[in-house]
Write a protein that holds these residues in place. Structure first.
Motif, PDB file in Angstrom:
ATOM      1  N   UNK A 213       0.879  -1.147   0.082  1.00 28.91           N
ATOM      2  CA  UNK A 213       0.164  -0.108  -0.107  1.00 28.91           C
ATOM      3  C   UNK A 213       1.008   1.232  -0.115  1.00 28.91           C
ATOM      4  N   UNK A 214       1.934   1.447   0.863  1.00 28.77           N
ATOM      5  CA  UNK A 214       2.825   2.388   1.038  1.00 28.77           C
ATOM      6  C   UNK A 214       3.611   2.658  -0.340  1.00 28.77           C
ATOM      7  N   UNK A 215       4.110   1.523  -1.108  1.00 31.08           N
ATOM      8  CA  UNK A 215       4.806   1.620  -2.360  1.00 31.08           C
ATOM      9  C   UNK A 215       3.970   1.930  -3.536  1.00 31.08           C
ATOM     10  N   UNK A 216       2.496   1.758  -3.452  1.00 29.37           N
ATOM     11  CA  UNK A 216       1.742   2.181  -4.617  1.00 29.37           C
ATOM     12  C   UNK A 216       1.470   3.710  -4.519  1.00 29.37           C
ATOM     13  N   UNK A 217       1.234   4.358  -5.595  1.00 23.71           N
ATOM     14  CA  UNK A 217       0.763   5.597  -5.736  1.00 23.71           C
ATOM     15  C   UNK A 217      -0.926   5.521  -5.530  1.00 23.71           C
ATOM     16  N   UNK A 218      -1.421   6.640  -5.045  1.00 22.72           N
ATOM     17  CA  UNK A 218      -2.801   6.562  -4.909  1.00 22.72           C
ATOM     18  C   UNK A 218      -3.706   6.407  -6.275  1.00 22.72           C
ATOM     19  N   UNK A 219      -4.557   5.338  -5.957  1.00 25.40           N
ATOM     20  CA  UNK A 219      -5.221   4.852  -7.265  1.00 25.40           C
ATOM     21  C   UNK A 219      -4.404   3.806  -8.368  1.00 25.40           C
ATOM     22  N   UNK A 220      -3.483   3.466  -7.504  1.00 26.62           N
ATOM     23  CA  UNK A 220      -2.457   2.322  -8.252  1.00 26.62           C
ATOM     24  C   UNK A 220      -3.159   0.989  -8.267  1.00 26.62           C
ATOM     25  N   UNK A 221      -2.879   0.120  -8.994  1.00 25.84           N
ATOM     26  CA  UNK A 221      -3.391  -1.002  -9.223  1.00 25.84           C
ATOM     27  C   UNK A 221      -2.763  -2.189  -8.616  1.00 25.84           C
ATOM     28  N   UNK A 222      -3.604  -2.992  -7.791  1.00 26.08           N
ATOM     29  CA  UNK A 222      -2.861  -4.262  -7.323  1.00 26.08           C
ATOM     30  C   UNK A 222      -3.816  -5.495  -7.900  1.00 26.08           C
ATOM     31  N   UNK A 223      -2.983  -6.406  -8.467  1.00 27.25           N
ATOM     32  CA  UNK A 223      -3.633  -7.647  -9.008  1.00 27.25           C
ATOM     33  C   UNK A 223      -3.297  -8.750  -8.290  1.00 27.25           C
ATOM     34  N   UNK A 224      -4.217  -9.577  -7.855  1.00 28.49           N
ATOM     35  CA  UNK A 224      -3.937 -10.968  -6.888  1.00 28.49           C
ATOM     36  C   UNK A 224      -4.332 -12.170  -7.871  1.00 28.49           C
ATOM     37  N   UNK A 225      -3.530 -13.040  -8.019  1.00 31.32           N
ATOM     38  CA  UNK A 225      -3.996 -14.191  -8.735  1.00 31.32           C
ATOM     39  C   UNK A 225      -3.583 -15.395  -7.773  1.00 31.32           C
ATOM     40  N   UNK A 226      -4.490 -16.070  -7.586  1.00 36.40           N
ATOM     41  CA  UNK A 226      -4.198 -17.392  -6.654  1.00 36.40           C
ATOM     42  C   UNK A 226      -5.073 -18.346  -6.895  1.00 36.40           C
TER      43      UNK A 226
ATOM     44  N   UNK B 104     -12.207 -12.890 -15.546  1.00 34.10           N
ATOM     45  CA  UNK B 104     -12.281 -14.268 -15.903  1.00 34.10           C
ATOM     46  C   UNK B 104     -11.706 -14.415 -17.121  1.00 34.10           C
ATOM     47  N   UNK B 105     -10.650 -15.581 -16.840  1.00 32.71           N
ATOM     48  CA  UNK B 105      -9.942 -15.880 -17.829  1.00 32.71           C
ATOM     49  C   UNK B 105     -10.204 -17.352 -18.354  1.00 32.71           C
ATOM     50  N   UNK B 106     -10.426 -17.754 -19.547  1.00 36.48           N
ATOM     51  CA  UNK B 106     -10.831 -19.016 -20.121  1.00 36.48           C
ATOM     52  C   UNK B 106      -9.880 -19.895 -19.765  1.00 36.48           C
ATOM     53  N   UNK B 107      -8.755 -19.655 -19.754  1.00 36.82           N
ATOM     54  CA  UNK B 107      -7.511 -20.543 -19.431  1.00 36.82           C
ATOM     55  C   UNK B 107      -7.529 -21.043 -17.815  1.00 36.82           C
ATOM     56  N   UNK B 108      -8.282 -20.475 -16.995  1.00 33.30           N
ATOM     57  CA  UNK B 108      -8.015 -20.624 -15.693  1.00 33.30           C
ATOM     58  C   UNK B 108      -9.173 -21.804 -15.306  1.00 33.30           C
ATOM     59  N   UNK B 109      -8.685 -22.669 -14.473  1.00 33.44           N
ATOM     60  CA  UNK B 109      -9.607 -23.924 -13.974  1.00 33.44           C
ATOM     61  C   UNK B 109      -9.448 -23.775 -12.330  1.00 33.44           C
ATOM     62  N   UNK B 110      -8.287 -23.650 -12.049  1.00 31.76           N
ATOM     63  CA  UNK B 110      -8.018 -23.700 -10.470  1.00 31.76           C
ATOM     64  C   UNK B 110      -7.795 -22.406  -9.841  1.00 31.76           C
ATOM     65  N   UNK B 111      -7.429 -21.387 -10.726  1.00 34.33           N
ATOM     66  CA  UNK B 111      -6.748 -19.980 -10.465  1.00 34.33           C
ATOM     67  C   UNK B 111      -8.058 -19.069 -10.457  1.00 34.33           C
ATOM     68  N   UNK B 112      -8.013 -17.712  -9.812  1.00 33.98           N
ATOM     69  CA  UNK B 112      -8.820 -16.468 -10.304  1.00 33.98           C
ATOM     70  C   UNK B 112      -7.809 -15.326 -10.202  1.00 33.98           C
ATOM     71  N   UNK B 113      -8.446 -14.379 -10.666  1.00 33.77           N
ATOM     72  CA  UNK B 113      -7.946 -12.966 -10.881  1.00 33.77           C
ATOM     73  C   UNK B 113      -8.621 -12.005 -10.401  1.00 33.77           C
ATOM     74  N   UNK B 114      -8.050 -11.201  -9.250  1.00 34.21           N
ATOM     75  CA  UNK B 114      -8.799 -10.067  -8.487  1.00 34.21           C
ATOM     76  C   UNK B 114      -7.827  -8.859  -8.892  1.00 34.21           C
ATOM     77  N   UNK B 115      -8.754  -7.746  -9.186  1.00 32.81           N
ATOM     78  CA  UNK B 115      -8.215  -6.549  -9.368  1.00 32.81           C
ATOM     79  C   UNK B 115      -8.576  -5.643  -8.310  1.00 32.81           C
ATOM     80  N   UNK B 116      -7.687  -4.839  -7.871  1.00 27.87           N
ATOM     81  CA  UNK B 116      -8.100  -3.749  -6.911  1.00 27.87           C
ATOM     82  C   UNK B 116      -7.198  -2.371  -7.126  1.00 27.87           C
ATOM     83  N   UNK B 117      -7.677  -1.329  -6.486  1.00 30.20           N
ATOM     84  CA  UNK B 117      -7.021  -0.175  -6.349  1.00 30.20           C
ATOM     85  C   UNK B 117      -6.529   0.256  -5.059  1.00 30.20           C
ATOM     86  N   UNK B 118      -5.570   1.075  -4.865  1.00 29.48           N
ATOM     87  CA  UNK B 118      -5.024   1.678  -3.809  1.00 29.48           C
ATOM     88  C   UNK B 118      -6.065   2.832  -3.342  1.00 29.48           C
ATOM     89  N   UNK B 119      -6.449   2.643  -2.075  1.00 29.85           N
ATOM     90  CA  UNK B 119      -7.187   4.027  -1.841  1.00 29.85           C
ATOM     91  C   UNK B 119      -6.408   5.460  -1.565  1.00 29.85           C
TER      92      UNK B 119
END
Length: 237
Positions: free
Chosen positions: A170-183, A222-237
């Protein structure tokens, strides 16, 4: 001279502090949410090529979907991206090309041998906009507001100290910066036994932790290649 005088004042103040302040217990260290999960990466005898053979194969969803993942990040020339848990450096070259000569890639990992490999890879491929970084187990070790995008792919479940790690992101991102988590999707009765034993929690828990750390949920891609993974997009407040 002022600096020296200030240092003297600091020492005097410390010595004259009330006795009860010296008796106050130091705050306890945060507890790991998954002790030992990173032991193999911190092993000084880590065999990097074994992980290349495991990570960079078509049978792995992330490798198979790598082009679409990069596309969905919507990187622009000049962007600065942190590849957090870069591992063998799978995304380093496509990220470097996507952000261009005016952008930058910070390839971060807690495993020194992975970081060393990424450094060699960047040199071999003449990627002059890549900086390998040995990250801490609870800190990505980047300067405040130094990145526009943070990318965490199949790595969030390896965060032993998620609250502290997210705070550093959070500290390293600029305000409004994008965080993507795939797991990995962790669904009892549906997910593989390996996932159930290895991944500590499901998507909803991870999402809540991230939102609690000051990020706003934007969407699940949603990615067609994903069966086990997910892709979440966030922004830094």
């Amino acid at each position: 001279m002022r600096l020296f005088a200030s240092a003297i004042l600091f020492v005097v103040a410390a010595l004259s502090a009330p006795a009860f302040a010296q008796e106050t217990a130091a705050p306890s260290s945060p507890q790991s949410v998954k002790p030992g999960i990173n032991d193999k990466f911190l092993d000084p005898d880590l065999k990097v090529e074994e992980w290349v053979q495991r990570f960079e194969v078509e049978s792995r969803e992330i490798f198979h979907a790598r082009d679409e993942i990069v596309k969905q990040l919507k990187l622009k020339p000049g962007d600065r991206i942190a590849d957090i848990g870069t591992g063998t450096g799978l995304f380093v070259e496509p990220f470097a090309k996507a952000v261009g000569k005016e952008g930058w890639v910070y390839a971060i990992d807690i495993a020194p041998k992975f970081v060393e490999r990424v450094g060699k890879l960047a040199k071999e491929l003449h990627l002059d906009n890549v900086t390998p970084v040995v990250g801490g187990e609870d800190d990505i070790r980047l300067a405040p507001q130094s990145i526009d995008v943070a990318f965490i792919c199949d790595v969030y479940h390896h965060f032993e100290y998620p609250q502290a790690s997210l705070a550093s992101i959070h500290k390293a991102l600029v305000p409004g910066g994008q965080l993507v988590v795939i797991d990995f999707n962790r669904i009892p009765g549906k997910s593989r036994d390996w996932t159930l034993s290895h991944v500590r929690a499901g998507k909803e828990v991870f999402r809540q932790e991230i939102e609690d750390a000051g990020f706003e949920f934007v969407e699940e891609v949603k990615l067609s290649e994903f069966q086990e993974n997910y892709f979440l997009r966030f922004t830094r407040k």
